[in-house]
Motif scaffolding. Structure first.
Motif, PDB file in Angstrom:
ATOM      1  N   ALA A  61      87.667  27.248  34.646  1.00 25.18           N
ATOM      2  CA  ALA A  61      86.490  27.839  34.015  1.00 25.18           C
ATOM      3  C   ALA A  61      85.893  26.882  32.990  1.00 25.18           C
ATOM      4  O   ALA A  61      84.673  26.725  32.917  1.00 25.18           O
ATOM      5  N   LYS A  62      86.743  26.237  32.220  1.00 25.88           N
ATOM      6  CA  LYS A  62      86.245  25.285  31.221  1.00 25.88           C
ATOM      7  C   LYS A  62      85.504  24.140  31.895  1.00 25.88           C
ATOM      8  O   LYS A  62      84.395  23.785  31.488  1.00 25.88           O
ATOM      9  N   TRP A 104      83.135  30.474  27.838  1.00 23.14           N
ATOM     10  CA  TRP A 104      82.887  29.031  27.748  1.00 23.14           C
ATOM     11  C   TRP A 104      81.388  28.749  27.682  1.00 23.14           C
ATOM     12  O   TRP A 104      80.951  27.882  26.924  1.00 23.14           O
ATOM     13  N   LYS A 105      80.604  29.463  28.474  1.00 19.54           N
ATOM     14  CA  LYS A 105      79.152  29.243  28.448  1.00 19.54           C
ATOM     15  C   LYS A 105      78.572  29.532  27.066  1.00 19.54           C
ATOM     16  O   LYS A 105      77.727  28.785  26.577  1.00 19.54           O
ATOM     17  N   GLY A 134      84.905  32.360  31.939  1.00 16.95           N
ATOM     18  CA  GLY A 134      83.819  31.405  32.168  1.00 16.95           C
ATOM     19  C   GLY A 134      82.608  31.721  31.308  1.00 16.95           C
ATOM     20  O   GLY A 134      81.945  30.818  30.769  1.00 16.95           O
ATOM     21  N   MET A 135      82.309  33.006  31.158  1.00 18.51           N
ATOM     22  CA  MET A 135      81.194  33.424  30.304  1.00 18.51           C
ATOM     23  C   MET A 135      81.451  33.024  28.850  1.00 18.51           C
ATOM     24  O   MET A 135      80.535  32.592  28.146  1.00 18.51           O
ATOM     25  N   ARG A 139      86.036  35.366  35.481  1.00 16.93           N
ATOM     26  CA  ARG A 139      84.590  35.197  35.304  1.00 16.93           C
ATOM     27  C   ARG A 139      84.202  35.409  33.835  1.00 16.93           C
ATOM     28  O   ARG A 139      83.365  34.686  33.300  1.00 16.93           O
ATOM     29  N   LEU A 177      73.984  36.391  30.302  1.00 14.75           N
ATOM     30  CA  LEU A 177      75.257  36.619  30.992  1.00 14.75           C
ATOM     31  C   LEU A 177      75.518  38.108  31.196  1.00 14.75           C
ATOM     32  O   LEU A 177      76.009  38.513  32.254  1.00 14.75           O
ATOM     33  N   HIS A 189      82.078  25.230  33.358  1.00 13.39           N
ATOM     34  CA  HIS A 189      81.031  25.735  32.476  1.00 13.39           C
ATOM     35  C   HIS A 189      80.757  24.874  31.252  1.00 13.39           C
ATOM     36  O   HIS A 189      79.951  25.255  30.410  1.00 13.39           O
ATOM     37  N   THR A 190      81.426  23.736  31.144  1.00 10.97           N
ATOM     38  CA  THR A 190      81.192  22.842  30.007  1.00 10.97           C
ATOM     39  C   THR A 190      81.047  21.422  30.513  1.00 10.97           C
ATOM     40  O   THR A 190      81.322  21.116  31.673  1.00 10.97           O
TER      41      THR A 190
END
Length: 150
Positions: A143-144, A109-110, A106-107, A103, A56, A147-148
């Motif tokens: 975002a969740k 969450w990843k 989102g990272m 963003r 990331l 990315h999930t």
């Protein structure tokens, strides 16, 4: 110990100026620290969480894989001593617009789901960081979901 914390805060709370060549490095470290804090929230940073964090950082910043590895290693060492998210989130707030901050959420969450499960402590920390980054709840949820698997 107190002197080390002051030095750390000075290094990662740099004011936003175009003349500051360390601004980009400070932002990289702040984001890396947030990623590693989320990975550490369940009291264990997995190999997969480290790998995802490195990838990331390579995607977000113009760094090589070696530089990303060094950044993650440094962030992991520093995050063990950090007592507050404020220096990192305030730097991100100063340097990034809403799109970039979203963003970064989102990272987070990843990284939180990189080991195959999202621990309740990880989810709580992602929510807390999103609030500190002034990311609206709707973007937090987007975002969740993006990315999930939840």
């Amino acid at each position: 110990m107190l002197a080390a914390i002051r030095t750390f805060l000075r290094e990662y709370s740099l004011p936003r100026t175009d003349e500051n060549p360390d601004r980009e490095q400070s932002l990289r470290m702040a984001v890396a620290l947030l990623l590693l804090d989320v990975a550490r929230a369940d009291l264990e940073i997995s190999v997969e969480e480290r790998r995802v964090a490195r990838q990331l950082l390579e995607q977000l910043f113009p760094v090589s894989s070696g530089q990303a590895r060094a950044l993650v290693d440094a962030a992991e060492r520093e995050s063990e001593h950090a007592t507050s998210l404020y220096p990192f989130t305030s730097l991100v707030n100063r340097e990034c617009d809403l799109e970039e901050r979203s963003r970064i959420v989102g990272m987070l969450w990843k990284v939180s789901c990189a080991d195959g499960k999202i621990d309740a402590h990880e989810e709580h920390l992602v929510r807390k960081v999103a609030d500190l980054l002034h990311v609206p709840h709707s973007r937090f949820i987007q975002a969740k979901l993006a990315h999930t698997d939840e």
